[in-house]
Design a protein around this motif. Structure first.
Motif, mmCIF file in Angstrom:
data_model
loop_
_atom_site.group_PDB
_atom_site.id
_atom_site.type_symbol
_atom_site.label_atom_id
_atom_site.label_comp_id
_atom_site.label_asym_id
_atom_site.label_seq_id
_atom_site.Cartn_x
_atom_site.Cartn_y
_atom_site.Cartn_z
ATOM 1 N N UNK A 75 -8.270 6.927 -0.739
ATOM 2 C CA UNK A 75 -6.990 6.358 -0.332
ATOM 3 C C UNK A 75 -6.918 6.325 1.190
ATOM 4 N N UNK A 76 -6.469 5.220 1.732
ATOM 5 C CA UNK A 76 -6.378 5.114 3.189
ATOM 6 C C UNK A 76 -5.570 3.915 3.619
ATOM 7 N N UNK A 77 -5.631 3.621 4.917
ATOM 8 C CA UNK A 77 -4.844 2.546 5.522
ATOM 9 C C UNK A 77 -5.765 1.534 6.190
ATOM 10 N N UNK A 78 -5.377 0.270 6.114
ATOM 11 C CA UNK A 78 -6.118 -0.827 6.735
ATOM 12 C C UNK A 78 -5.354 -1.317 7.957
ATOM 13 N N UNK A 79 -6.026 -1.382 9.079
ATOM 14 C CA UNK A 79 -5.374 -1.827 10.319
ATOM 15 C C UNK A 79 -4.813 -3.229 10.142
ATOM 16 N N UNK A 80 -3.539 -3.394 10.533
ATOM 17 C CA UNK A 80 -2.886 -4.685 10.484
ATOM 18 C C UNK A 80 -2.302 -5.060 9.142
ATOM 19 N N UNK A 81 -2.604 -4.299 8.087
ATOM 20 C CA UNK A 81 -2.070 -4.637 6.769
ATOM 21 C C UNK A 81 -0.653 -4.126 6.588
ATOM 22 N N UNK A 82 -0.292 -3.106 7.334
ATOM 23 C CA UNK A 82 1.013 -2.484 7.168
ATOM 24 C C UNK A 82 0.848 -1.062 6.691
ATOM 25 N N UNK A 83 1.844 -0.238 6.886
ATOM 26 C CA UNK A 83 1.713 1.187 6.516
ATOM 27 C C UNK A 83 1.820 1.407 5.019
ATOM 28 N N UNK A 84 1.080 0.630 4.234
ATOM 29 C CA UNK A 84 1.048 0.807 2.783
ATOM 30 C C UNK A 84 -0.336 1.321 2.410
ATOM 31 N N UNK A 85 -0.379 2.395 1.666
ATOM 32 C CA UNK A 85 -1.653 3.031 1.332
ATOM 33 C C UNK A 85 -2.432 2.189 0.336
#
Length: 613
Positions: free
Chosen positions: A498-508
């Motif tokens: 589980x993690x975050x993608x830059x520019x996608x938004x703070x949605x895991x």
């Protein structure tokens, strides 16, 4: 017509409309109830006795004042002498009575404040003050023409008052499924507008109102209206107060973002995952039909598939135990099925699985050869593109995968030439179809053991981060999106991958995974370098070759010597002919002059051979 269904549909529509209006009236109802409760608490028997005593004293004072004023007028009529004893005595008595009446009136006013009229009675009085005159005005004006607007306006105000109280006190009912957990039920109750408005001032959140919360695939979502000076940023700073107000767990992920309209915020509580019911195992069927994209995983809030560019340079960060290698495998498999892959594994465990399938490099010599050959392939494609007159490579993509960048950098950081080649792969390779993917447990660019080089990191535009150690690593891992806070991802097996993608938004996001058996089922395709790129259009002159790398690729010194033998006479001409930077050219020229392979003429031009004595 199905009257039962029509009635149910109408009822549901009306209920939904009332649910949307109720939060707007909730503050009015709460203020009304608080004021009514305050007045009722003051209406005690002690305050009533004090009010009755004050009224009695005030009535007596008014009677005394009236008698004194009457005596004053009688004395003035009896004599015209203002200094007469009767007139002076009457004036003194009137003055004393006036002062006493003023004092009792202030005490009566204070007693009325301590024993106020009920809010309901006060509202009736206020409405009567405009209802009765407006009714009379309507009656008088209607003798000539039918004019009812004064009475209608008064009735509308009365109705608005009653309706506002009814809607504000209305308990919004949230329809939920039976799978709702006890925690979610508690959160829904405390996010209800009636509860929120009543208890928000105790947490410093006065001026905010929630809408009825809703259950979504990713958890609980509700909007918050921001009154006064509130903004989304100031509300986000109050996240701890919000968590305390609704009784949320410390580990519960809570996100506050902007809504689709100004003056509103969105509160999201991740009580469940939209990806929970979907298998995380990757298969080739998940490769998108669009050749420019590849699948990274699923959005845990919406359940949507998340795609990232296939031909873009990539940085994957994640501490040990976060599932970095397993999350990286589906991307490597996609690159393998679509093109060629060179896996440079600093630790070696991952290469054990991939070695039968694609080109791997683990040992020191294998790693340096892989870097040299990848760089040579990039150069070869440059010349091929120039001959064909194209600006972007249109053949198979060569993906150079660095797994654990810290180990690779520690190996070649003293080899400036190969480090430079690795930097050039990150900066020049994309348009030539040579794309660098970098994975590290330590996303740092400074210190004695960086996980990614400071000149390589800015070129890695696509960034995905699992849980990292701290804020400094989060800054490198996600750059200007470090506020997604990958260092706050909870620990535990359930959050691996589980993690975050830059520019996608703070949605895991939850990534796809690929096990060892899945890797072994992939077809075998071992990349080998193509023919070396030509040095120039004209045949290279015969020369003595020195300082050649074991891989067979000419060193920078050979390139400089060859350029001088080919006719270049100045450092600038050598740099243009070889494509090397000026610093490297100057260093190699100095070494060649010291070795006697080159010398400078009287006018500073470069010549081959020893200088004549």
């Amino acid at each position: 017509m199905d009257w039962k269904q029509a009635w149910s549909s109408t009822t549901n529509t009306t209920t939904a409309a009332l649910d949307s209006v109720s939060p707007l009236c909730a503050p009015f109802a709460v203020r009304w109830d608080l004021e009514a409760d305050r007045r009722n608490k003051l209406r005690t028997s002690e305050h009533l006795k004090a009010l009755m005593a004050a009224q009695k004293e005030h009535n007596a004072a008014r009677s005394t004042l009236s008698t004194a004023k009457s005596q004053k007028l009688t004395a003035r009529a009896a004599t015209n002498n203002p200094f007469a004893a009767s007139r002076r005595a009457a004036r003194v008595a009137a003055k004393a009575a006036t002062a006493h009446e003023r004092d009792t009136r202030s005490k009566l006013k204070e007693a009325r404040v301590n024993y106020p009229t009920t809010l309901k009675a006060r509202a009736i009085q206020v409405h009567s003050m405009h209802a009765v005159p407006s009714a009379i005005a309507s009656a008088l004006m209607s003798t000539q023409h039918l004019t009812l607007w004064p009475a209608a306006t008064s009735a509308l105000l009365v109705g608005a008052n009653v309706a506002g109280l009814a809607l504000g006190r209305r308990k919004t009912r949230v329809v939920v499924d039976e799978s709702l957990s006890l925690e979610e039920r508690q959160l829904l109750e405390r996010l209800d507008p009636s509860y929120w408005v009543e208890h928000a001032p105790d947490r410093g959140l006065s001026g905010t109102v929630t809408t009825p919360p809703a259950i979504e695939p990713g958890g609980i979502r509700c909007e918050i209206r921001l009154d006064g000076t509130w903004t989304v940023k100031t509300l986000a700073d109050k996240a701890d107060s919000i968590g305390a107000l609704i009784g949320a767990r410390t580990a519960l992920r809570m996100r506050i973002t902007s809504a689709s309209r100004k003056g509103w915020a969105v509160l999201t509580l991740a009580t469940r995952s939209a990806a929970a019911g979907v298998s995380s195992l990757w298969t080739p069927d998940l490769i998108p039909t669009d050749p420019a994209m590849m699948s990274l995983g699923l959005d845990t809030e919406t359940g949507d598939e998340v795609l990232i560019p296939f031909d873009e340079r990539l940085l994957v960060s994640g501490a040990s135990g976060t599932g970095k290698s397993w999350s990286f495998r589906p991307l490597i498999a996609t690159a393998h099925l679509r093109g060629d892959v060179v896996l440079i594994d600093g630790k070696g465990e991952e290469a054990n699985v991939w070695e039968p399938v694609l080109r791997t490099a683990v040992e020191s010599g294998e790693i340096t050869d892989a870097v040299d050959e990848s760089h040579a392939e990039m150069t070869r494609r440059k010349h091929a593109m120039k001959k064909r007159g194209i600006s972007v490579w249109d053949g198979r993509q060569l993906t150079v995968v660095i797994d654990e960048g810290q180990v690779i950098l520690a190996l070649i950081q003293r080899d400036k030439e190969r480090l430079q080649r690795l930097i050039e792969l990150s900066s020049l390779g994309r348009s030539r179809g040579v794309v660098l993917w970098w994975a590290t447990q330590y996303p740092l660019t400074d210190g004695s053991a960086p996980g990614v080089h400071k000149l390589i990191a800015p070129n890695l535009l696509t960034r995905f981060s699992l849980r990292v150690a701290g804020t400094t690593q989060a800054q490198v891992a996600l750059d200007d999106c470090a506020h997604y806070a990958p260092h706050q991802i909870p620990e535990g097996r359930e959050y691996r991958g589980h993690g975050y993608l830059k520019g996608y938004g703070p949605r895991m996001l939850r990534t796809w995974t690929l096990d060892d058996a899945g890797v072994r089922t992939l077809p075998k395709s071992i990349w080998a370098p193509g023919p070396p790129a030509p040095v120039g259009e004209a045949p290279a002159p015969l020369r003595l070759v020195k300082n050649t790398d074991p891989s067979g690729i000419a060193s920078n010194r050979d390139k400089v010597l060859g350029a001088v033998q080919g006719g270049s006479r100045t450092a600038k001409e050598v740099a243009d002919a070889t494509g090397l930077n000026k610093g490297t050219v100057s260093r190699e020229i100095k070494a060649l002059v010291t070795a006697g392979d080159l010398h400078r003429s009287a006018d500073g031009r470069l010549l081959t051979g020893q200088k004549a004595a």
